[in-house]
Design a protein around this motif. Structure first.
Motif, PDB file in Angstrom:
ATOM      1  N   ALA A 135       0.875  -1.486  -0.026  1.00 40.26           N
ATOM      2  CA  ALA A 135      -0.146  -0.038   0.084  1.00 40.26           C
ATOM      3  C   ALA A 135       0.821   1.077   0.045  1.00 40.26           C
ATOM      4  CB  ALA A 135      -0.765  -0.015   1.188  1.00 40.26           C
ATOM      5  N   GLU A 136       0.417   2.189  -0.556  1.00 38.29           N
ATOM      6  CA  GLU A 136       1.166   3.618  -0.914  1.00 38.29           C
ATOM      7  C   GLU A 136       0.861   4.213   0.644  1.00 38.29           C
ATOM      8  OE1 GLU A 136       0.294   6.140  -4.388  1.00 38.29           O
ATOM      9  OE2 GLU A 136       1.099   4.401  -5.553  1.00 38.29           O
ATOM     10  N   THR A 137      -0.198   4.157   1.158  1.00 41.12           N
ATOM     11  CA  THR A 137      -0.512   4.874   2.419  1.00 41.12           C
ATOM     12  C   THR A 137      -1.453   3.941   3.172  1.00 41.12           C
ATOM     13  OG1 THR A 137      -2.494   6.323   1.528  1.00 41.12           O
ATOM     14  CG2 THR A 137      -0.350   7.160   1.248  1.00 41.12           C
ATOM     15  N   VAL A 138      -1.354   4.157   4.408  1.00 39.04           N
ATOM     16  CA  VAL A 138      -2.329   3.317   5.125  1.00 39.04           C
ATOM     17  C   VAL A 138      -2.749   4.120   6.489  1.00 39.04           C
ATOM     18  CG1 VAL A 138      -2.723   1.319   6.735  1.00 39.04           C
ATOM     19  CG2 VAL A 138      -1.224   1.234   4.774  1.00 39.04           C
ATOM     20  N   ALA A 153       0.446   5.361   8.562  1.00 37.90           N
ATOM     21  CA  ALA A 153       1.115   4.742   9.300  1.00 37.90           C
ATOM     22  C   ALA A 153       2.285   4.369   8.305  1.00 37.90           C
ATOM     23  CB  ALA A 153       0.565   3.665   9.956  1.00 37.90           C
ATOM     24  N   ARG A 154       2.166   4.156   7.008  1.00 34.33           N
ATOM     25  CA  ARG A 154       2.874   3.590   6.208  1.00 34.33           C
ATOM     26  C   ARG A 154       4.040   4.228   5.865  1.00 34.33           C
ATOM     27  NH1 ARG A 154       6.504   1.380   4.292  1.00 34.33           N
ATOM     28  NH2 ARG A 154       6.225   0.269   2.227  1.00 34.33           N
ATOM     29  N   SER A 155       4.247   5.323   5.832  1.00 35.15           N
ATOM     30  CA  SER A 155       5.441   6.212   5.222  1.00 35.15           C
ATOM     31  C   SER A 155       6.470   6.036   6.281  1.00 35.15           C
ATOM     32  CB  SER A 155       5.056   7.672   4.887  1.00 35.15           C
ATOM     33  OG  SER A 155       4.618   8.101   6.252  1.00 35.15           O
ATOM     34  N   ALA A 156       6.191   5.965   7.604  1.00 34.96           N
ATOM     35  CA  ALA A 156       7.535   5.578   8.632  1.00 34.96           C
ATOM     36  C   ALA A 156       7.853   4.399   8.575  1.00 34.96           C
ATOM     37  CB  ALA A 156       6.558   6.175   9.855  1.00 34.96           C
ATOM     38  N   VAL A 157       7.311   3.406   8.078  1.00 35.36           N
ATOM     39  CA  VAL A 157       7.697   1.976   8.409  1.00 35.36           C
ATOM     40  C   VAL A 157       8.924   1.870   7.284  1.00 35.36           C
ATOM     41  CG1 VAL A 157       7.155  -0.458   8.189  1.00 35.36           C
ATOM     42  CG2 VAL A 157       5.667   1.119   9.272  1.00 35.36           C
ATOM     43  N   ALA A 158      10.130   1.602   7.613  1.00 33.63           N
ATOM     44  CA  ALA A 158      11.306   1.127   7.015  1.00 33.63           C
ATOM     45  C   ALA A 158      11.454  -0.211   6.827  1.00 33.63           C
ATOM     46  CB  ALA A 158      12.450   1.919   7.647  1.00 33.63           C
ATOM     47  N   GLY A 159      10.888  -0.929   7.500  1.00 35.86           N
ATOM     48  CA  GLY A 159      10.951  -2.589   7.217  1.00 35.86           C
ATOM     49  C   GLY A 159       9.764  -3.016   8.166  1.00 35.86           C
ATOM     50  N   LEU A 160       9.417  -4.180   7.502  1.00 32.22           N
ATOM     51  CA  LEU A 160       8.437  -4.983   8.386  1.00 32.22           C
ATOM     52  C   LEU A 160       8.593  -6.313   7.804  1.00 32.22           C
ATOM     53  CD1 LEU A 160       6.109  -5.291  10.369  1.00 32.22           C
ATOM     54  CD2 LEU A 160       4.426  -4.564   8.471  1.00 32.22           C
ATOM     55  N   VAL A 161       8.669  -7.526   8.590  1.00 35.09           N
ATOM     56  CA  VAL A 161       8.650  -8.786   8.096  1.00 35.09           C
ATOM     57  C   VAL A 161       8.180  -9.893   9.140  1.00 35.09           C
ATOM     58  CG1 VAL A 161      11.029  -8.344   6.781  1.00 35.09           C
ATOM     59  CG2 VAL A 161      11.020  -9.341   9.225  1.00 35.09           C
ATOM     60  N   ALA A 162       7.566 -10.866   8.721  1.00 33.86           N
ATOM     61  CA  ALA A 162       6.892 -11.739   9.416  1.00 33.86           C
ATOM     62  C   ALA A 162       7.865 -12.904   9.645  1.00 33.86           C
ATOM     63  CB  ALA A 162       5.489 -12.176   8.854  1.00 33.86           C
ATOM     64  N   GLU A 163       7.937 -13.492  10.835  1.00 31.59           N
ATOM     65  CA  GLU A 163       8.959 -14.543  11.321  1.00 31.59           C
ATOM     66  C   GLU A 163       8.326 -15.576  12.068  1.00 31.59           C
ATOM     67  OE1 GLU A 163      12.266 -12.847  13.420  1.00 31.59           O
ATOM     68  OE2 GLU A 163      12.896 -11.839  11.466  1.00 31.59           O
ATOM     69  N   ARG A 164       8.658 -16.741  11.949  1.00 33.52           N
ATOM     70  CA  ARG A 164       8.152 -17.829  12.952  1.00 33.52           C
ATOM     71  C   ARG A 164       8.898 -17.598  14.279  1.00 33.52           C
ATOM     72  NH1 ARG A 164       5.683 -21.472   9.785  1.00 33.52           N
ATOM     73  NH2 ARG A 164       6.096 -21.484   7.635  1.00 33.52           N
ATOM     74  N   PRO A 165       8.246 -18.082  15.382  1.00 32.91           N
ATOM     75  CA  PRO A 165       9.085 -17.850  16.949  1.00 32.91           C
ATOM     76  C   PRO A 165      10.412 -18.710  16.775  1.00 32.91           C
ATOM     77  CG  PRO A 165       6.881 -19.013  17.085  1.00 32.91           C
ATOM     78  CD  PRO A 165       7.210 -18.372  15.655  1.00 32.91           C
ATOM     79  N   GLN A 166      11.273 -18.364  17.211  1.00 30.51           N
ATOM     80  CA  GLN A 166      12.676 -18.935  17.745  1.00 30.51           C
ATOM     81  C   GLN A 166      13.151 -18.722  18.874  1.00 30.51           C
ATOM     82  OE1 GLN A 166      15.371 -17.742  14.718  1.00 30.51           O
ATOM     83  NE2 GLN A 166      14.186 -18.506  12.868  1.00 30.51           N
ATOM     84  N   ALA A 167      13.756 -19.735  19.617  1.00 32.60           N
ATOM     85  CA  ALA A 167      14.426 -19.585  20.984  1.00 32.60           C
ATOM     86  C   ALA A 167      15.630 -18.854  20.780  1.00 32.60           C
ATOM     87  CB  ALA A 167      14.601 -21.187  21.297  1.00 32.60           C
TER      88      ALA A 167
END
Length: 267
Positions: A135-138, A153-167
């Motif tokens: 999305a260009e804007t959120v 809220a989109r323009s300030a986000v420089a990075g966003l990834v989903a991960e599986r939980p790890q120990a």
């Protein structure tokens, strides 16, 4: 006057302490550790402590920063140990360095956050992240003292990834991210802009673009904050310039001491 910069944490149940609660606990720790604090002038003197961009109440943090002013020189590491022993477990002083540069607050331009979403599968989180980044804007809304405010809220986000939980790896400090296979982890890098975009704003954005609504509140932990490197997309250590300045000054100081020591010099 000597200035010392400290990095501290808010872990476990101590994440629910307010910034004012921490201020009171820290000032008590200064007295217990008998730190020679400098005080402000006026009718109600206060110890000279400068706090920088404190995390919101309810969020954990591995990277909070403050600066104190002393009337007598102290070894930063010795001071760190004394203060850490004087604070409750969970409010831990993890780093200390003598301030040799200016503008600590100016170097806090971005934060790395970890959001633990219980009851959300990794696949659903990954799809929501893709929709958010596409999305260009959120636009999200936040209630303020002046009413409801709408912002992007989109323009300030420089990075966003989903991960599986790890120990956590062996020897890694235990932070607020226990292993649980029935949840998804979001790693968020957000720039410090005006108006500030907080992790809960990004969660509101994920709900808006992908209908992602965790059944329980997210556990949020700040892992780092510092200067954002545009080329690498990483957040650098804000205390590094002070460490480098201390190292650069040490050989000069040693050479000066050697040159002025009794018995040295030419005959």
């Amino acid at each position: 006057m000597q200035r010392i910069r400290l990095r501290y944490t808010k872990r476990g149940r101590l994440r629910f302490t307010s910034h004012r609660d921490f201020q009171r606990a820290f000032e008590r720790a200064l007295r217990r550790a008998e730190v020679p604090m400098a005080y402000s002038a006026g009718f109600t003197p206060h110890p000279k402590v400068s706090y920088a961009n404190a995390a919101p109440t309810g969020t954990g943090s591995e990277a909070e920063f403050l600066e104190i002013a002393l009337t007598e020189a102290r070894d930063p590491e010795t001071l760190r140990v004394l203060l850490d022993e004087s604070l409750p477990a969970g409010l831990d002083i993890t780093d200390a360095v003598e301030a040799r540069t200016s503008g600590l607050a100016d170097r806090l331009t971005a934060s790395v956050w970890e959001l633990r979403l219980d009851g959300v599968t990794f696949e659903d989180a990954e799809k929501a992240v893709e929709a958010f980044l596409a999305a260009e804007t959120v636009e999200v809304q936040r209630k303020t003292k002046n009413g409801i405010r709408t912002f992007d809220a989109r323009s300030a986000v420089a990075g966003l990834v989903a991960e599986r939980p790890q120990a956590d790896p062996p020897g890694h400090p235990q932070v607020d991210r226990p292993l649980d296979n029935a949840c998804a982890i979001l790693r968020l890098v957000v720039r410090h802009v005006t108006p500030a975009v907080r992790p809960d704003d990004v969660l509101s954005g994920l709900r808006a673009v992908a209908d992602l609504a965790p059944p329980v509140p997210a556990a949020v932990t700040r892992l780092a904050q510092g200067l954002f490197d545009e080329e690498s997309g990483t957040v650098t250590d804000p205390l590094a310039p002070d460490r480098e300045a201390v190292k650069a000054a040490s050989p000069t100081a040693a050479a000066t001491a050697s040159a002025t020591a009794p018995g040295t010099g030419t005959a």
